[in-house]
Design a protein around this motif. Structure first.
Motif, PDB file in Angstrom:
ATOM      1  N   LYS A   1       0.831  -1.210   0.000  1.00  0.00           N
ATOM      2  CA  LYS A   1       0.000   0.000   0.000  1.00  0.00           C
ATOM      3  C   LYS A   1       0.868   1.264   0.000  1.00  0.00           C
ATOM      4  O   LYS A   1       0.542   2.251  -0.653  1.00  0.00           O
ATOM      5  N   MET A   2       1.990   1.221   0.731  1.00  0.00           N
ATOM      6  CA  MET A   2       2.889   2.384   0.799  1.00  0.00           C
ATOM      7  C   MET A   2       3.451   2.756  -0.569  1.00  0.00           C
ATOM      8  O   MET A   2       3.627   3.936  -0.867  1.00  0.00           O
ATOM      9  N   ILE A   3       3.774   1.734  -1.371  1.00  0.00           N
ATOM     10  CA  ILE A   3       4.417   2.030  -2.665  1.00  0.00           C
ATOM     11  C   ILE A   3       3.476   1.797  -3.842  1.00  0.00           C
ATOM     12  O   ILE A   3       3.904   1.846  -4.995  1.00  0.00           O
ATOM     13  N   ASP A   4       2.200   1.567  -3.539  1.00  0.00           N
ATOM     14  CA  ASP A   4       1.157   1.455  -4.557  1.00  0.00           C
ATOM     15  C   ASP A   4       1.417   0.332  -5.565  1.00  0.00           C
ATOM     16  O   ASP A   4       1.424   0.550  -6.777  1.00  0.00           O
ATOM     17  N   VAL A   5       1.677  -0.861  -5.019  1.00  0.00           N
ATOM     18  CA  VAL A   5       1.800  -2.057  -5.849  1.00  0.00           C
ATOM     19  C   VAL A   5       0.930  -3.156  -5.243  1.00  0.00           C
ATOM     20  O   VAL A   5       0.435  -3.026  -4.117  1.00  0.00           O
ATOM     21  N   HIS A   6       0.753  -4.237  -5.956  1.00  0.00           N
ATOM     22  CA  HIS A   6      -0.028  -5.371  -5.468  1.00  0.00           C
ATOM     23  C   HIS A   6       0.801  -6.110  -4.406  1.00  0.00           C
ATOM     24  O   HIS A   6       2.025  -6.206  -4.531  1.00  0.00           O
ATOM     25  N   PRO A   7       0.168  -6.651  -3.367  1.00  0.00           N
ATOM     26  CA  PRO A   7       0.915  -7.395  -2.338  1.00  0.00           C
ATOM     27  C   PRO A   7       1.754  -8.543  -2.899  1.00  0.00           C
ATOM     28  O   PRO A   7       2.809  -8.871  -2.346  1.00  0.00           O
ATOM     29  N   THR A   8       1.313  -9.143  -3.995  1.00  0.00           N
ATOM     30  CA  THR A   8       2.094 -10.215  -4.619  1.00  0.00           C
ATOM     31  C   THR A   8       3.458  -9.706  -5.078  1.00  0.00           C
ATOM     32  O   THR A   8       4.450 -10.434  -5.030  1.00  0.00           O
ATOM     33  N   THR A   9       3.509  -8.464  -5.497  1.00  0.00           N
ATOM     34  CA  THR A   9       4.790  -7.867  -5.906  1.00  0.00           C
ATOM     35  C   THR A   9       5.757  -7.854  -4.733  1.00  0.00           C
ATOM     36  O   THR A   9       6.934  -8.192  -4.879  1.00  0.00           O
TER      37      THR A   9
END
Length: 90
Positions: free
Chosen positions: A15-23
């Protein structure tokens, strides 16, 4: 940058870096991001690792302390252990 907690979940970091948790899980798997596995389903990422991901230029590398004048052989002698004191397999 300052973080409020000592450890973060992969979802929080995503959420902090605006990517999917899978990333984030892929970063951990590929050893691009250090994390601690507490159980099969629980992973925590130390704040220092998060900072290194968010702002790599702002984080100082860990420093090693060398003591080049310490004599290891004297330290071993001072413990009073002899080779004959070691356990020998039966």
């Amino acid at each position: 940058m300052e973080l409020s907690k000592a450890f973060y979940s992969p979802a929080e970091v995503a959420k902090m870096i605006d990517v999917h948790p899978t990333t984030i899980l892929n970063y951990i798997r590929d050893e691009k991001l250090y994390a601690i596995r507490l159980s099969e389903r629980t992973i925590r990422i130390p704040a220092r690792s998060v900072l290194k991901l968010l702002a790599p230029d702002e984080i100082d590398e860990p420093r090693l302390i060398e003591r080049p004048h310490d004599d290891v052989s004297n330290a071993v002698k001072s413990t009073g252990h002899n080779k004959s004191d070691e356990l020998v397999p039966a």
